[in-house]
Design an enzyme around this catalytic site. Sequence first.
Site, PDB file in Angstrom:
ATOM      1  N   HIS A 126      -2.170   1.272 -35.319  1.00  0.00           N
ATOM      2  CA  HIS A 126      -2.474   0.041 -34.585  1.00  0.00           C
ATOM      3  C   HIS A 126      -1.920  -1.183 -35.331  1.00  0.00           C
ATOM      4  O   HIS A 126      -2.531  -1.631 -36.309  1.00  0.00           O
ATOM      5  CB  HIS A 126      -3.988  -0.119 -34.413  1.00  0.00           C
ATOM      6  N   GLU A 140      -1.935  -4.182 -34.178  1.00  0.00           N
ATOM      7  CA  GLU A 140      -2.626  -5.399 -33.723  1.00  0.00           C
ATOM      8  C   GLU A 140      -3.818  -5.774 -34.590  1.00  0.00           C
ATOM      9  O   GLU A 140      -4.293  -6.919 -34.530  1.00  0.00           O
ATOM     10  CB  GLU A 140      -3.074  -5.237 -32.259  1.00  0.00           C
ATOM     11  N   LYS A 166     -10.460 -18.091 -27.337  1.00  0.00           N
ATOM     12  CA  LYS A 166     -11.202 -19.282 -27.730  1.00  0.00           C
ATOM     13  C   LYS A 166     -10.354 -20.263 -28.526  1.00  0.00           C
ATOM     14  O   LYS A 166     -10.377 -21.470 -28.288  1.00  0.00           O
ATOM     15  CB  LYS A 166     -12.433 -18.878 -28.555  1.00  0.00           C
ATOM     16  N   CYS A 199      -0.664   3.969 -30.367  1.00  0.00           N
ATOM     17  CA  CYS A 199      -1.710   4.999 -30.428  1.00  0.00           C
ATOM     18  C   CYS A 199      -1.664   5.869 -29.169  1.00  0.00           C
ATOM     19  O   CYS A 199      -0.707   6.601 -28.969  1.00  0.00           O
ATOM     20  CB  CYS A 199      -3.075   4.355 -30.652  1.00  0.00           C
ATOM     21  N   TYR A 200      -2.661   5.787 -28.299  1.00  0.00           N
ATOM     22  CA  TYR A 200      -2.619   6.575 -27.062  1.00  0.00           C
ATOM     23  C   TYR A 200      -1.363   6.265 -26.266  1.00  0.00           C
ATOM     24  O   TYR A 200      -0.768   7.151 -25.642  1.00  0.00           O
ATOM     25  CB  TYR A 200      -3.864   6.292 -26.224  1.00  0.00           C
ATOM     26  N   SER A 206     -21.326 -27.294 -19.117  1.00  0.00           N
ATOM     27  CA  SER A 206     -22.400 -26.990 -20.059  1.00  0.00           C
ATOM     28  C   SER A 206     -22.377 -27.922 -21.259  1.00  0.00           C
ATOM     29  O   SER A 206     -23.361 -28.037 -21.981  1.00  0.00           O
ATOM     30  CB  SER A 206     -22.271 -25.549 -20.557  1.00  0.00           C
ATOM     31  N   GLY A 207     -21.236 -28.576 -21.496  1.00  0.00           N
ATOM     32  CA  GLY A 207     -21.079 -29.412 -22.669  1.00  0.00           C
ATOM     33  C   GLY A 207     -20.433 -28.687 -23.815  1.00  0.00           C
ATOM     34  O   GLY A 207     -20.099 -29.288 -24.847  1.00  0.00           O
ATOM     35  N   GLY A 208     -20.225 -27.363 -23.667  1.00  0.00           N
ATOM     36  CA  GLY A 208     -19.531 -26.592 -24.682  1.00  0.00           C
ATOM     37  C   GLY A 208     -18.024 -26.777 -24.573  1.00  0.00           C
ATOM     38  O   GLY A 208     -17.518 -27.466 -23.683  1.00  0.00           O
ATOM     39  N   VAL A 209     -17.298 -26.134 -25.472  1.00  0.00           N
ATOM     40  CA  VAL A 209     -15.845 -26.284 -25.523  1.00  0.00           C
ATOM     41  C   VAL A 209     -15.193 -25.807 -24.225  1.00  0.00           C
ATOM     42  O   VAL A 209     -14.354 -26.504 -23.646  1.00  0.00           O
ATOM     43  CB  VAL A 209     -15.266 -25.513 -26.728  1.00  0.00           C
ATOM     44  N   ASP A 210     -15.582 -24.633 -23.751  1.00  0.00           N
ATOM     45  CA  ASP A 210     -14.891 -24.019 -22.622  1.00  0.00           C
ATOM     46  C   ASP A 210     -15.002 -24.851 -21.348  1.00  0.00           C
ATOM     47  O   ASP A 210     -13.997 -25.205 -20.724  1.00  0.00           O
ATOM     48  CB  ASP A 210     -15.441 -22.615 -22.364  1.00  0.00           C
ATOM     49  N   SER A 211     -16.226 -25.156 -20.952  1.00  0.00           N
ATOM     50  CA  SER A 211     -16.394 -25.901 -19.699  1.00  0.00           C
ATOM     51  C   SER A 211     -15.875 -27.326 -19.831  1.00  0.00           C
ATOM     52  O   SER A 211     -15.374 -27.902 -18.859  1.00  0.00           O
ATOM     53  CB  SER A 211     -17.863 -25.913 -19.267  1.00  0.00           C
ATOM     54  N   SER A 212     -15.947 -27.893 -21.040  1.00  0.00           N
ATOM     55  CA  SER A 212     -15.452 -29.261 -21.238  1.00  0.00           C
ATOM     56  C   SER A 212     -13.934 -29.319 -21.100  1.00  0.00           C
ATOM     57  O   SER A 212     -13.389 -30.207 -20.439  1.00  0.00           O
ATOM     58  CB  SER A 212     -15.868 -29.772 -22.622  1.00  0.00           C
ATOM     59  N   GLY A 253      -6.262   3.887 -26.429  1.00  0.00           N
ATOM     60  CA  GLY A 253      -7.342   4.244 -25.519  1.00  0.00           C
ATOM     61  C   GLY A 253      -8.080   5.460 -26.041  1.00  0.00           C
ATOM     62  O   GLY A 253      -7.602   6.158 -26.936  1.00  0.00           O
TER      63      GLY A 253
END
Length: 515
Positions: A171, A173, A371, A81-82, A225-231, A54
Amino acid sequence: MTDRVLILDFGSQVTQLIARRVRENGVYCEIFPFNVDPDRIRDFGAAGIILSGGPSSVYGEDAPRAPDLVFEMGVPILGICYGSQLLCHQLGGTVEKSDEQEFGRAEIMVKDSCLLFDDLFTRGTVEPVWMSHGDRIAAVPPGFKTVATTPSAPFAAFANEEKRIYGLLFHPEVVHTPRGGQLLRNFTHKVVGLKGDWTMAAYKDQAIAKIREQVGDGKVVCGLSGGVDSSVAAVLIHEAIGDQLTCVFVDHGLLRAGEAEEVDRLFRQHYNIPLITRDASDVFLGELEGVDDPEVKRKTIGRLFIDVFDAEANKIDGARFLAQGTLYPDVIESVSPTGGPSVTIKSHHNVGGLPDYMKLELVEPLRELFKDEVRELGRELGLPETLVGRHPFPGPGLAIRVPGAITREKLDILRKADAIYLDEIRKAGLYDEIWQAFAVLLPVRTVGVMGDARTYDYACALRAVTSSDGMTADYYPFPHDFLGRTATRIINEVRGINRVTYDITSKPPGTIEWE
């Protein structure tokens, strides 16, 4: 269920990467803000806790602190870190301002062994890591030992093996710490003792059960929407509740060429999911006329999107829920996870809840996924690779790829340029190597020569990036002959563009989209 890790977020811009690395190791985790109600921490039932980095200093006014409950639960703790400075500060060590700050690449010298470093680093090992801090740990708490140092950080890593508490000033990550992912794996598998058997198949079953529990016999309207997420969200919800789901596809006039027809074919004909298509392009483009501020664009589109949905949902008898394909990066970029220390990068039209007048409850089955995890879930659901592997497309559509005011003419020009660009990428066999590629129509006109005539047309920018989760990205290194070939096609085939450029900005410092 205790095969899970909790990450407490203190405002780092890369906290999501901790979660990403942990999940890559087969361990489910979630991120809570540091000031979350302690009851939520207790109810989560974590087998281990990670304290993120942070921007604060532990001795600063109103500096974030770890809840006392964290140290009372008796589970292993890793501070990064923090988070490592907090461990020292709250357990009796000393943190102070350093005259020698460390930002970027550094090298740790391993001084002692510990379970966190097991099978990775031995005494005397020099290992590259990535630092980002201005304070130093001057003394570790009683019962802790030094594990690694740098020339300016005498406690770059420290441990209390008996209490299973570890601190890393660097870090693990980020990719700049080469063996950071293995360090996090050692924490989850060796220190915490988890098996790492969390899978997307298990997540799918849990998500379906959760959807059924939330929805009951109610009806759901899904914004498609036809995109990956909403599909993926739509197919997942349909698998959970069948024809209780109705998808609504809103054509806001900001889509790419042929998208509306593709959505109709895939969902109405292939999946046989009830689908309502609403052409609201006149409404959206009318309200966006003359608007050039990107945040106003996003908020206008979000507001109209909800208005259209409300109108369509009211036509569906018994509709009680609105489903959205909201992802983790959407949430983290839209809202400060700490309530203060980190900053909002940009707003997302599908994050932040619904207005009071809209009586639908939200169903967001992908809200905790990245994603690439959504793509994996799509494969579990049997979606075609052509859809699962599709590049991300923003909710506001082409509105944020036309910087400045939007007109129908500009959108038509951009659609043609974008289609040519993606066509050339596919012909070159590069589509699957790229995270996201698109064209941007710049609010700049330049002088050109075509034949014997002078032109004064728009400039176009091409953008392509590689990424694993959308949180960070590098530009794709196209060969110059590809760029030259694509630029020639765009200029020759798209009336209104006479200059093509390529964007070589990474994220950070830029964002993937231009607005």
